[in-house]
Design an enzyme around this catalytic site. Sequence first.
Site, PDB file in Angstrom:
ATOM      1  N   LYS A  53      20.774  -1.524 -27.044  1.00 32.58           N
ATOM      2  CA  LYS A  53      22.214  -1.352 -27.248  1.00 32.58           C
ATOM      3  C   LYS A  53      22.987  -1.959 -26.072  1.00 32.58           C
ATOM      4  CE  LYS A  53      21.221   2.730 -30.002  1.00 32.58           C
ATOM      5  NZ  LYS A  53      21.062   4.186 -30.055  1.00 32.58           N
ATOM      6  N   GLN A  97      21.965   9.456 -26.513  1.00 33.69           N
ATOM      7  CA  GLN A  97      20.728   9.123 -27.226  1.00 33.69           C
ATOM      8  C   GLN A  97      19.945  10.395 -27.550  1.00 33.69           C
ATOM      9  OE1 GLN A  97      19.979   6.011 -28.292  1.00 33.69           O
ATOM     10  NE2 GLN A  97      18.156   6.753 -29.298  1.00 33.69           N
ATOM     11  N   ASP A 120      28.810   6.982 -32.624  1.00 29.22           N
ATOM     12  CA  ASP A 120      27.580   7.248 -33.378  1.00 29.22           C
ATOM     13  C   ASP A 120      27.888   8.012 -34.668  1.00 29.22           C
ATOM     14  OD1 ASP A 120      25.078   6.386 -32.802  1.00 29.22           O
ATOM     15  OD2 ASP A 120      24.518   8.092 -31.550  1.00 29.22           O
TER      16      ASP A 120
HETATM   17  N1  GUN Z   1      17.955   8.487 -31.977  1.00 29.68           N
HETATM   18  C1  GUN Z   1      17.440   7.810 -33.014  1.00 29.68           C
HETATM   19  N2  GUN Z   1      18.417   7.143 -33.671  1.00 29.68           N
HETATM   20  C2  GUN Z   1      19.569   7.425 -33.025  1.00 29.68           C
HETATM   21  C3  GUN Z   1      20.921   7.046 -33.239  1.00 29.68           C
HETATM   22  O1  GUN Z   1      21.279   6.312 -34.157  1.00 29.68           O
HETATM   23  N3  GUN Z   1      21.817   7.562 -32.370  1.00 29.68           N
HETATM   24  C4  GUN Z   1      21.457   8.381 -31.361  1.00 29.68           C
HETATM   25  N4  GUN Z   1      22.423   8.827 -30.539  1.00 29.68           N
HETATM   26  N5  GUN Z   1      20.220   8.742 -31.122  1.00 29.68           N
HETATM   27  C5  GUN Z   1      19.281   8.272 -31.968  1.00 29.68           C
END
Ligand code: GUN
Length: 310
Positions: A53, A97, A120
């Site tokens: 990211k 995350q 998100d």
């Molecule tokens: N862990 C696995 N996929 C994601 C996601 O799309 N966003 C976040 N914040 N954590 C994750």
Amino acid sequence: MGIWLEGKPLADKIKEDIRQQAVYFQQATGKVPGLAAVLVGDNRASQVYVRSKEKACQALGLFSEVQVYPGDISQAFLEKKIDELNRRDEVDGILVQLPLPAHIDSYAIICSLSPDKDVDGLHPFSLGTILTNRVGFRPCTPLGVVEILKENRIPIEGRDVVVIGRSILVGKSLAAMLTNENGTVTVCHSKTKDLGRVCSRADILVAAMGKEVFVKPEFVKPGATVIDVGINSVSDPARVKAYFGEDERRQKDLQSKGYTLVGDVHPAAFERAGAMTPVPGGIGPLTIAMLMKNTLDAFKRRRGIKTPPS
Ligand code: GUN
């Protein structure tokens, strides 16, 4: 045999549009959209996701910051850090995350995010905007699914859609989003009876339960669109052979990396599908592109910019 719905070219197009808009905003306002990611602990997969990211932000000229904390930090400390990010002007989007360590109340952390920075789309306010069909952030993977259907002019309205999986991150959110698009949506899960029969009615079948090749070719109505959200790593040569036959690329993957990636759908389902997303290279690349798009949208919304420059 149908067509492959490739996600990468669409993701590249979306990202290029964002890059150009970032250049415009930099010149016009001296500001660019910014994303802060918070990573707690040393989960290897989370480290890889956060790094990808960060790289995507850098490639598009967005501001990016990653805050890494040890796995034993307290709830109060993490909430304080989120509060600081909520107040910082150069941070348009905040991503925490997941998963967080077990002693942390993840729901309380997500609730502590400012909904205007929830790129998100996991804050209950954002999720509520899906049900009420109002403007708000949508989770990135479901956004990618809707985007790939629209880009390929696959109609949703009036079609039978079956979503397997009921996570907030994908299945439940996507089901509500496809309902907003006037699809007739059924959500299946581990307690669903006669799953194969339910799936075989679907014009659009979405597999998002995280189980390697769970969807068998006979679950697929001939000509249906199949969206495979799963990403599973397989290193057992016998299973790779069972899924892909003698496919050269998969054999090369096994030799060079020791594994290949397979979705929640058996690759042979492609023979029956009208269109199907590949794994890798289908929905995966779109998830990050949509996170970048949400970050750009957060930047615009916070500054009251309604129309993109053309
Ligand atoms: N862990 C696995 N996929 C994601 C996601 O799309 N966003 C976040 N914040 N954590 C994750």
